[in-house]
Design an enzyme around this catalytic site. Structure first.
Site, PDB file in Angstrom:
ATOM      1  N   ALA A  22       8.085  -5.003  13.217  1.00 44.76           N
ATOM      2  CA  ALA A  22       8.255  -5.605  11.898  1.00 44.76           C
ATOM      3  C   ALA A  22       9.704  -5.984  11.608  1.00 44.76           C
ATOM      4  CB  ALA A  22       7.755  -4.650  10.826  1.00 44.76           C
TER       5      ALA A  22
ATOM      6  N   GLN B 175       0.842  -1.202   0.000  1.00 39.69           N
ATOM      7  CA  GLN B 175       0.000   0.000   0.000  1.00 39.69           C
ATOM      8  C   GLN B 175       0.872   1.246   0.000  1.00 39.69           C
ATOM      9  OE1 GLN B 175      -3.027  -0.182   3.211  1.00 39.69           O
ATOM     10  NE2 GLN B 175      -2.373  -2.292   3.446  1.00 39.69           N
ATOM     11  N   ASN B 176       2.168   1.041   0.189  1.00 40.11           N
ATOM     12  CA  ASN B 176       3.055   2.191   0.374  1.00 40.11           C
ATOM     13  C   ASN B 176       3.448   2.826  -0.951  1.00 40.11           C
ATOM     14  OD1 ASN B 176       2.804   1.452   2.995  1.00 40.11           O
ATOM     15  ND2 ASN B 176       4.787   0.447   3.122  1.00 40.11           N
TER      16      ASN B 176
ATOM     17  N   CYS C 170      -3.749  15.412 -20.390  1.00 37.95           N
ATOM     18  CA  CYS C 170      -3.326  14.658 -21.580  1.00 37.95           C
ATOM     19  C   CYS C 170      -2.744  13.297 -21.221  1.00 37.95           C
ATOM     20  CB  CYS C 170      -2.322  15.466 -22.391  1.00 37.95           C
ATOM     21  SG  CYS C 170      -0.672  15.521 -21.659  1.00 37.95           S
TER      22      CYS C 170
ATOM     23  N   HIS D  24      -1.256   1.557  -4.364  1.00 38.15           N
ATOM     24  CA  HIS D  24      -1.599   2.980  -4.294  1.00 38.15           C
ATOM     25  C   HIS D  24      -0.613   3.860  -5.064  1.00 38.15           C
ATOM     26  CE1 HIS D  24      -4.013   1.993  -0.418  1.00 38.15           C
ATOM     27  NE2 HIS D  24      -4.778   1.930  -1.482  1.00 38.15           N
TER      28      HIS D  24
HETATM   29 ZN   LIG Z   1      -0.548  17.276 -20.216  1.00 36.98          ZN
END
Ligand SMILES: [Zn+2]
Length: 256
Positions: A236, A105-106, A134, A123
């Site tokens: 951890a 998720q990091n 664009c 993410h």
């Molecule tokens: Zn652009």
């Protein structure tokens, strides 16, 4: 606890497809705060209004300068931090052939910096930017030192490729993560409470398809009583390092 680590290590050593799943907690030992509590950490941002004024697509469209004030700090911090023992242990498991991919998720790139290959950034990555008009893509290195917010060649503003509230998740990353979860024989879930949707489904998918769930967390999570087979409670860095050493021992490839 040692007994639990040994059992979990055996499950990992005996498995052909081990997938990692990590959350913010694995990077806090490197000095990066949890993304969702970042409001409390960053200078000049009020935690009470952080979600509305910074962490939303609407806020970005309304006031990209303000949101970029936050992104600049976040990127600046991430450029300084180093992977810690937790990231390194995950990479060690990869070198042992027991971490085929990591779904994280990091957005900090620390798994890759530690040497893990095949990292699925659910993410996104805060140092990859795209144009909202664009769709052109840039890296932070290409625009660093220039104007903030960085402009696209087309004149529109660039945004880091991380979903804010109100954004769609990256469909490609999400579907890759689901396929990996469905194929996992063991999933190592580390440093995540499990409350951020839709990414929090991933360990549930793994379990549904028969994976053994090894969980490393400081405190019980939403997974612990629901899907976890081995709950390795602790910091951890320490626990993952012990786990990697144990797996290395079982495979006859010592891990330092
Ligand atoms: Zn652009």
């Amino acid at each position: 606890m040692q007994n639990l680590i040994e059992q979990a290590a055996k499950a990992i050593a005996d498995s052909r497809v081990v997938i990692g799943y990590t959350g913010a907690g694995i990077s806090t030992e490197s000095g990066i705060p949890d993304f969702r509590t970042m409001g409390e950490f960053w200078e000049g941002f009020d935690p009470a209004t952080f979600e509305v004024e910074i962490d939303s697509r609407e806020a970005f469209e309304k006031n990209p300068e303000k949101v970029w004030g936050f992104f600049s700090q976040a990127i600046g911090l991430m450029e300084q931090v180093e992977p810690n023992e937790g990231h390194k242990a995950m990479a060690s498991l990869g070198r042992l052939g027991r971490m085929a991919a990591i779904v994280t998720q990091n957005v900090d790139g620390l798994h890759q910096a530690a040497g893990s290959e095949n990292v699925i950034e659910f993410h996104g990555n805060v140092r990859q930017l795209h144009c909202l008009k664009c769709e052109a893509r840039y890296t932070w290195e290409e625009v660093k030192g220039g104007k903030i917010p960085p402009p696209c060649r087309c004149g529109y503003v660039l945004k880091p490729m991380v979903p804010l509230f109100g954004d769609q998740v990256n469909i490609e990353a999400a579907s890759t993560a689901e396929v990996l979860a469905a194929n996992a024989q063991v999933m190592v879930v580390a440093c995540t409470h499990g409350d951020i949707a839709p990414v929090n489904r991933i360990p549930l998918v793994a379990k549904e398809y028969g994976a053994v769930i090894v969980e490393v967390n400081r405190l019980k999570s939403l997974y612990t009583d629901r899907v976890t087979d081995f709950f390795l409670q602790g910091e951890a860095g320490e626990v993952l390092a012990a786990l990697a050493r144990e797996v290395g021992g079982l495979l006859g490839s010592p891990v330092n």
